[in-house]
Design a protein around this motif. Structure first.
Motif, PDB file in Angstrom:
ATOM      1  N   LYS A 108      17.848 -47.213  -9.769  1.00  0.00           N
ATOM      2  CA  LYS A 108      17.455 -48.592  -9.453  1.00  0.00           C
ATOM      3  C   LYS A 108      16.339 -49.140 -10.337  1.00  0.00           C
ATOM      4  N   ILE A 109      15.781 -48.338 -11.230  1.00  0.00           N
ATOM      5  CA  ILE A 109      14.631 -48.740 -12.053  1.00  0.00           C
ATOM      6  C   ILE A 109      15.032 -48.738 -13.518  1.00  0.00           C
ATOM      7  N   HIS A 110      14.535 -49.718 -14.296  1.00  0.00           N
ATOM      8  CA  HIS A 110      14.824 -49.727 -15.728  1.00  0.00           C
ATOM      9  C   HIS A 110      13.600 -50.157 -16.541  1.00  0.00           C
ATOM     10  N   ILE A 111      13.673 -49.833 -17.813  1.00  0.00           N
ATOM     11  CA  ILE A 111      12.708 -50.300 -18.803  1.00  0.00           C
ATOM     12  C   ILE A 111      13.414 -51.391 -19.596  1.00  0.00           C
ATOM     13  N   SER A 112      12.767 -52.555 -19.724  1.00  0.00           N
ATOM     14  CA  SER A 112      13.300 -53.660 -20.522  1.00  0.00           C
ATOM     15  C   SER A 112      12.451 -53.812 -21.773  1.00  0.00           C
ATOM     16  N   PHE A 113      13.075 -54.205 -22.867  1.00  0.00           N
ATOM     17  CA  PHE A 113      12.320 -54.347 -24.112  1.00  0.00           C
ATOM     18  C   PHE A 113      13.077 -55.233 -25.087  1.00  0.00           C
ATOM     19  N   LEU A 169      19.413 -53.680  -7.928  1.00  0.00           N
ATOM     20  CA  LEU A 169      19.792 -53.258  -6.589  1.00  0.00           C
ATOM     21  C   LEU A 169      21.181 -53.754  -6.230  1.00  0.00           C
ATOM     22  N   PRO A 170      22.123 -52.837  -6.013  1.00  0.00           N
ATOM     23  CA  PRO A 170      23.428 -53.271  -5.512  1.00  0.00           C
ATOM     24  C   PRO A 170      23.271 -53.800  -4.085  1.00  0.00           C
ATOM     25  N   LEU A 171      23.984 -54.854  -3.756  1.00  0.00           N
ATOM     26  CA  LEU A 171      23.914 -55.417  -2.407  1.00  0.00           C
ATOM     27  C   LEU A 171      25.034 -54.802  -1.574  1.00  0.00           C
ATOM     28  N   THR A 172      24.867 -53.517  -1.276  1.00  0.00           N
ATOM     29  CA  THR A 172      25.842 -52.755  -0.506  1.00  0.00           C
ATOM     30  C   THR A 172      25.089 -51.726   0.326  1.00  0.00           C
TER      31      THR A 172
END
Length: 169
Positions: free
Chosen positions: A132-137, A148-151
Motif C-alpha cells: 500500500k506504500i510507494h515512493i514517487s519521484f 488503497l484498493p476499495l475492497t
C-alpha cells in the motif's frame, strides 16, 4: 445484504469523485497580475499575497512550488490465471513547473506479490511501491504515497482504488 450496501457505498463514492473531477480547474484561480516579487492584490479573495516563494503581508494561502502532489481514483483489474494487475485511473495534481491544478491519468502494473510500478501524468512522477506504500519521484522531486484498493483489504483483487502522493524538492 451487507455486501450490497458496501457495493452501493463504493459506487456512490466513485460517482461523487468523478463528478467532483468534472469541475473546471480554472474555477479555483483568482485574479491579479503579480509584481516583480511574485506578489499581487487579490481583490476577490482579499489581501496582498505572493506566489512562488515571495513575501506576504496578507493572510491568503501561499502555494509553495517546492512541493507537488497528486490524488487519484481508478480501477485495477486482476487478469485471471496470471499475477498481473494493471491499473488506470483519473488524477488531479500539481505539476513541478506550475502552481495550477492539472488533471491527468494514473496508470501502472501491480503484481500479486505486492510490488507495483506506475506513472502519474498530473504530477509527472513515477512510482515504485510495495503493497500500500510507494515512493514517487521525477527528475527534481521525491516523496511518499499510498494506494488503497476499495475492497475487503485484499490488494490483489479487481477493485476500485484510491491513491495519492506528496513530493518535495
Amino acid at each position: 445484504m451487507k455486501k450490497n450496501i458496501k457495493t452501493n457505498s463504493i459506487k456512490k463514492l466513485f460517482t461523487t469523485l468523478v463528478l467532483f473531477q468534472c469541475i473546471p480547474t480554472t474555477s479555483f484561480a483568482h485574479s491579479g497580475n503579480t509584481d516583480s516579487s511574485g506578489c499581487h492584490n487579490d481583490y476577490i479573495n482579499g489581501g496582498y499575497h505572493c506566489h512562488n516563494g515571495g513575501g506576504s503581508s496578507g493572510s491568503s494561502f501561499n502555494f509553495d512550488l517546492d512541493s507537488i502532489y497528486d490524488i487519484n481514483i481508478g480501477y485495477q483489474h486482476h487478469i485471471s490465471d496470471t499475477s498481473l494487475i494493471p491499473y488506470i485511473g483519473f488524477s488531479v495534481g500539481i505539476p513541478h513547473y506550475d502552481s495550477s491544478t492539472k488533471t491527468g491519468t494514473d496508470y501502472g502494473l501491480r503484481f500479486e506479490e505486492g510490488l507495483y510500478l506506475g506513472y502519474n501524468t498530473a504530477s509527472e512522477s513515477y512510482r515504485i511501491g510495495y503493497k500500500k506504500i510507494h515512493i514517487s519521484f521525477n527528475n527534481e522531486y521525491i516523496g511518499l504515497g499510498f494506494k488503497l484498493p476499495l475492497t475487503n483489504d485484499v490488494i490483489d483483487q479487481s477493485a476500485l482504488y484510491f491513491s495519492g502522493s506528496y513530493l518535495v524538492k
